[in-house]
Motif scaffolding. Structure first.
Motif, PDB file in Angstrom:
ATOM      1  N   LEU A 109      14.815   1.070   0.572  1.00 50.18           N
ATOM      2  CA  LEU A 109      15.289   2.275  -0.102  1.00 50.18           C
ATOM      3  C   LEU A 109      14.198   3.349  -0.151  1.00 50.18           C
ATOM      4  O   LEU A 109      14.471   4.537   0.090  1.00 50.18           O
ATOM      5  N   LEU A 110      12.966   2.943  -0.414  1.00 48.18           N
ATOM      6  CA  LEU A 110      11.853   3.893  -0.446  1.00 48.18           C
ATOM      7  C   LEU A 110      11.637   4.514   0.931  1.00 48.18           C
ATOM      8  O   LEU A 110      11.498   5.737   1.049  1.00 48.18           O
ATOM      9  N   ARG A 111      11.625   3.682   1.957  1.00 45.24           N
ATOM     10  CA  ARG A 111      11.451   4.211   3.321  1.00 45.24           C
ATOM     11  C   ARG A 111      12.608   5.128   3.702  1.00 45.24           C
ATOM     12  O   ARG A 111      12.408   6.146   4.362  1.00 45.24           O
ATOM     13  N   LYS A 112      13.808   4.799   3.257  1.00 54.39           N
ATOM     14  CA  LYS A 112      14.973   5.652   3.533  1.00 54.39           C
ATOM     15  C   LYS A 112      14.808   7.018   2.865  1.00 54.39           C
ATOM     16  O   LYS A 112      15.081   8.050   3.477  1.00 54.39           O
ATOM     17  N   ARG A 113      14.377   7.039   1.615  1.00 56.15           N
ATOM     18  CA  ARG A 113      14.173   8.301   0.887  1.00 56.15           C
ATOM     19  C   ARG A 113      13.097   9.151   1.568  1.00 56.15           C
ATOM     20  O   ARG A 113      13.267  10.358   1.736  1.00 56.15           O
ATOM     21  N   ASP A 158       0.830  -1.208   0.000  1.00 52.25           N
ATOM     22  CA  ASP A 158       0.000   0.000   0.000  1.00 52.25           C
ATOM     23  C   ASP A 158       0.865   1.258   0.000  1.00 52.25           C
ATOM     24  O   ASP A 158       0.561   2.221  -0.711  1.00 52.25           O
ATOM     25  N   LEU A 159       1.924   1.247   0.791  1.00 55.24           N
ATOM     26  CA  LEU A 159       2.837   2.396   0.835  1.00 55.24           C
ATOM     27  C   LEU A 159       3.464   2.631  -0.533  1.00 55.24           C
ATOM     28  O   LEU A 159       3.484   3.765  -1.027  1.00 55.24           O
ATOM     29  N   GLU A 160       3.966   1.584  -1.147  1.00 53.62           N
ATOM     30  CA  GLU A 160       4.601   1.725  -2.462  1.00 53.62           C
ATOM     31  C   GLU A 160       3.614   2.223  -3.511  1.00 53.62           C
ATOM     32  O   GLU A 160       3.963   3.062  -4.352  1.00 53.62           O
ATOM     33  N   ASP A 161       2.380   1.723  -3.457  1.00 50.37           N
ATOM     34  CA  ASP A 161       1.358   2.189  -4.406  1.00 50.37           C
ATOM     35  C   ASP A 161       1.032   3.663  -4.198  1.00 50.37           C
ATOM     36  O   ASP A 161       0.935   4.427  -5.162  1.00 50.37           O
ATOM     37  N   GLN A 192      11.415   7.956  -8.425  1.00 52.12           N
ATOM     38  CA  GLN A 192      10.999   7.379  -9.705  1.00 52.12           C
ATOM     39  C   GLN A 192      12.204   6.911 -10.521  1.00 52.12           C
ATOM     40  O   GLN A 192      12.156   5.866 -11.151  1.00 52.12           O
ATOM     41  N   GLU A 193      13.268   7.681 -10.483  1.00 52.65           N
ATOM     42  CA  GLU A 193      14.476   7.321 -11.236  1.00 52.65           C
ATOM     43  C   GLU A 193      15.087   6.021 -10.721  1.00 52.65           C
ATOM     44  O   GLU A 193      15.521   5.180 -11.505  1.00 52.65           O
ATOM     45  N   GLU A 194      15.115   5.861  -9.403  1.00 55.41           N
ATOM     46  CA  GLU A 194      15.707   4.654  -8.813  1.00 55.41           C
ATOM     47  C   GLU A 194      14.734   3.488  -8.743  1.00 55.41           C
ATOM     48  O   GLU A 194      15.126   2.381  -8.389  1.00 55.41           O
ATOM     49  N   GLU A 195      13.447   3.773  -9.067  1.00 57.15           N
ATOM     50  CA  GLU A 195      12.386   2.783  -8.895  1.00 57.15           C
ATOM     51  C   GLU A 195      12.454   2.209  -7.479  1.00 57.15           C
ATOM     52  O   GLU A 195      12.450   0.996  -7.270  1.00 57.15           O
ATOM     53  N   ALA A 196      12.531   3.126  -6.514  1.00 56.30           N
ATOM     54  CA  ALA A 196      12.726   2.755  -5.115  1.00 56.30           C
ATOM     55  C   ALA A 196      11.531   1.985  -4.575  1.00 56.30           C
ATOM     56  O   ALA A 196      10.377   2.297  -4.863  1.00 56.30           O
ATOM     57  N   SER A 197      11.838   0.986  -3.775  1.00 63.14           N
ATOM     58  CA  SER A 197      10.818   0.217  -3.069  1.00 63.14           C
ATOM     59  C   SER A 197      11.464  -0.358  -1.814  1.00 63.14           C
ATOM     60  O   SER A 197      12.685  -0.356  -1.663  1.00 63.14           O
TER      61      SER A 197
END
Length: 174
Positions: free
Chosen positions: A136-140, A57-60, A128-133
Protein backbone atom coordinates in the motif's frame (compact mmCIF):
# COMPACT_ATOMS: atom_id res chain seq x y z
CA UNK A 1 31.84 48.84 -22.20
CA UNK A 2 29.67 48.91 -19.09
CA UNK A 3 29.98 45.99 -16.64
CA UNK A 4 26.20 45.66 -16.27
CA UNK A 5 25.73 45.56 -20.03
CA UNK A 6 28.28 42.74 -20.31
CA UNK A 7 26.59 40.71 -17.59
CA UNK A 8 23.11 41.19 -19.06
CA UNK A 9 24.37 40.21 -22.53
CA UNK A 10 25.84 37.00 -21.12
CA UNK A 11 22.82 36.13 -18.97
CA UNK A 12 20.09 37.44 -21.33
CA UNK A 13 17.39 38.56 -18.92
CA UNK A 14 14.66 37.66 -21.40
CA UNK A 15 13.85 34.45 -19.59
CA UNK A 16 12.12 32.35 -22.23
CA UNK A 17 14.97 32.75 -24.72
CA UNK A 18 17.54 31.87 -22.07
CA UNK A 19 19.00 28.36 -22.14
CA UNK A 20 19.47 28.42 -18.34
CA UNK A 21 15.74 28.81 -17.80
CA UNK A 22 14.98 25.67 -19.79
CA UNK A 23 17.78 23.73 -18.10
CA UNK A 24 16.47 24.72 -14.68
CA UNK A 25 12.91 23.77 -15.71
CA UNK A 26 14.08 20.30 -16.80
CA UNK A 27 16.19 19.78 -13.66
CA UNK A 28 13.36 20.97 -11.41
CA UNK A 29 10.85 18.49 -12.84
CA UNK A 30 13.37 15.67 -12.99
CA UNK A 31 14.17 16.19 -9.33
CA UNK A 32 10.51 16.53 -8.36
CA UNK A 33 9.61 13.22 -9.99
CA UNK A 34 12.63 11.40 -8.55
CA UNK A 35 12.21 12.50 -4.93
CA UNK A 36 8.76 11.34 -3.81
CA UNK A 37 7.97 12.83 -0.38
CA UNK A 38 11.70 13.18 0.20
CA UNK A 39 12.39 9.55 -0.69
CA UNK A 40 14.35 8.65 -3.83
CA UNK A 41 12.13 6.59 -6.10
CA UNK A 42 14.84 4.01 -6.77
CA UNK A 43 14.53 3.11 -3.08
CA UNK A 44 10.83 2.34 -3.61
CA UNK A 45 11.69 0.04 -6.52
CA UNK A 46 14.51 -1.61 -4.58
CA UNK A 47 12.18 -2.22 -1.62
CA UNK A 48 9.73 -3.94 -3.95
CA UNK A 49 12.44 -6.14 -5.47
CA UNK A 50 14.53 -6.95 -2.43
CA UNK A 51 12.20 -6.51 0.56
CA UNK A 52 13.55 -7.19 4.05
CA UNK A 53 15.71 -4.44 5.50
CA UNK A 54 15.28 -2.27 2.41
CA UNK A 55 11.51 -2.31 2.95
CA UNK A 56 11.97 -1.37 6.60
CA UNK A 57 14.33 1.45 5.62
CA UNK A 58 11.78 2.75 3.11
CA UNK A 59 8.98 2.71 5.67
CA UNK A 60 11.16 4.48 8.24
CA UNK A 61 12.23 7.16 5.79
CA UNK A 62 8.66 7.75 4.62
CA UNK A 63 7.46 7.90 8.23
CA UNK A 64 10.13 10.47 9.11
CA UNK A 65 9.40 12.62 6.06
CA UNK A 66 5.61 12.46 6.37
CA UNK A 67 5.80 13.37 10.06
CA UNK A 68 8.10 16.30 9.25
CA UNK A 69 5.92 17.50 6.37
CA UNK A 70 2.68 17.24 8.35
CA UNK A 71 4.25 18.94 11.38
CA UNK A 72 5.31 21.90 9.25
CA UNK A 73 1.82 21.97 7.73
CA UNK A 74 0.14 21.99 11.13
CA UNK A 75 2.47 24.49 12.80
CA UNK A 76 2.96 27.07 10.06
CA UNK A 77 0.75 25.92 7.22
CA UNK A 78 -1.52 28.97 7.16
CA UNK A 79 1.43 31.35 7.19
CA UNK A 80 3.15 29.45 4.39
CA UNK A 81 -0.07 29.38 2.39
CA UNK A 82 -0.56 33.11 2.83
CA UNK A 83 3.03 33.93 1.85
CA UNK A 84 2.88 31.58 -1.15
CA UNK A 85 -0.39 33.10 -2.34
CA UNK A 86 1.04 36.61 -1.91
CA UNK A 87 4.19 35.78 -3.88
CA UNK A 88 2.33 33.92 -6.63
CA UNK A 89 -0.25 36.69 -6.97
CA UNK A 90 2.50 39.31 -7.10
CA UNK A 91 4.34 37.36 -9.78
CA UNK A 92 1.14 36.85 -11.78
CA UNK A 93 0.27 40.54 -11.67
CA UNK A 94 3.81 41.68 -12.49
CA UNK A 95 4.14 39.09 -15.22
CA UNK A 96 0.81 39.01 -16.96
CA UNK A 97 -0.72 42.40 -16.19
CA UNK A 98 2.47 44.47 -16.46
CA UNK A 99 4.25 42.24 -18.99
CA UNK A 100 7.43 41.56 -17.02
CA UNK A 101 8.84 38.42 -18.65
CA UNK A 102 11.07 37.47 -15.71
CA UNK A 103 8.03 37.40 -13.40
CA UNK A 104 6.16 35.25 -15.94
CA UNK A 105 9.03 32.78 -16.00
CA UNK A 106 9.30 32.56 -12.22
CA UNK A 107 5.52 32.13 -11.98
CA UNK A 108 5.69 29.30 -14.53
CA UNK A 109 8.24 27.60 -12.28
CA UNK A 110 6.66 28.28 -8.88
CA UNK A 111 2.94 27.75 -9.49
CA UNK A 112 3.16 24.08 -10.54
CA UNK A 113 5.64 23.38 -7.76
CA UNK A 114 3.20 24.82 -5.24
CA UNK A 115 0.68 22.29 -6.56
CA UNK A 116 3.28 19.54 -6.07
CA UNK A 117 3.67 20.75 -2.48
CA UNK A 118 -0.07 20.50 -1.89
CA UNK A 119 -0.14 17.05 -3.48
CA UNK A 120 2.73 15.97 -1.24
CA UNK A 121 0.92 17.23 1.84
CA UNK A 122 -2.22 15.35 0.81
CA UNK A 123 -0.30 12.13 0.12
CA UNK A 124 1.56 12.40 3.42
CA UNK A 125 -1.71 12.84 5.32
CA UNK A 126 -3.23 9.87 3.54
CA UNK A 127 -0.21 7.66 4.24
CA UNK A 128 -0.27 8.60 7.91
CA UNK A 129 -4.04 8.19 8.16
CA UNK A 130 -3.96 4.71 6.62
CA UNK A 131 -0.74 3.78 8.43
CA UNK A 132 0.39 2.55 5.03
CA UNK A 133 3.20 0.03 4.77
CA UNK A 134 4.38 -2.58 2.32
CA UNK A 135 2.45 -2.75 -0.94
CA UNK A 136 0.00 0.00 0.00
CA UNK A 137 2.85 2.41 0.81
CA UNK A 138 4.61 1.67 -2.48
CA UNK A 139 1.30 2.11 -4.31
CA UNK A 140 0.74 5.54 -2.70
CA UNK A 141 4.27 6.67 -3.52
CA UNK A 142 4.07 5.38 -7.10
CA UNK A 143 0.72 7.07 -7.66
CA UNK A 144 2.04 10.34 -6.21
CA UNK A 145 5.03 10.14 -8.56
CA UNK A 146 2.75 9.52 -11.54
CA UNK A 147 0.65 12.58 -10.67
CA UNK A 148 3.79 14.69 -10.30
CA UNK A 149 5.02 13.50 -13.69
CA UNK A 150 1.67 14.29 -15.33
CA UNK A 151 1.68 17.75 -13.77
CA UNK A 152 5.27 18.19 -14.93
CA UNK A 153 4.44 17.26 -18.52
CA UNK A 154 1.50 19.64 -18.51
CA UNK A 155 3.59 22.39 -16.96
CA UNK A 156 6.44 21.97 -19.44
CA UNK A 157 3.96 21.98 -22.33
CA UNK A 158 2.20 25.16 -21.18
CA UNK A 159 5.52 26.86 -20.36
CA UNK A 160 6.97 25.99 -23.77
CA UNK A 161 3.87 27.29 -25.56
CA UNK A 162 3.95 30.52 -23.58
CA UNK A 163 7.71 30.83 -24.06
CA UNK A 164 7.41 30.38 -27.83
CA UNK A 165 4.65 32.98 -27.90
CA UNK A 166 6.79 35.42 -25.91
CA UNK A 167 9.81 34.82 -28.14
CA UNK A 168 7.75 35.40 -31.27
CA UNK A 169 6.30 38.58 -29.77
CA UNK A 170 9.73 40.02 -28.96
CA UNK A 171 11.51 39.02 -32.19
CA UNK A 172 11.91 41.63 -34.90
CA UNK A 173 9.59 41.27 -37.87
CA UNK A 174 11.50 40.34 -40.98
Amino acid sequence: MDWYQTVFEMIDMRSFSNLWFWISLAVMWSTASHWVLGVPFDMVLRAKRVGGQTEIDLEDLVRINTNRLLHVGRVSGLWLLGIACFVLTGLAVLGFAYGLEFAQAVFMLMFPMSLVGLMSLSTAARIQEEEASGDLLRKRLTRHRLYVQILGMLSIFVTSLWGMFQNMQSSPIL
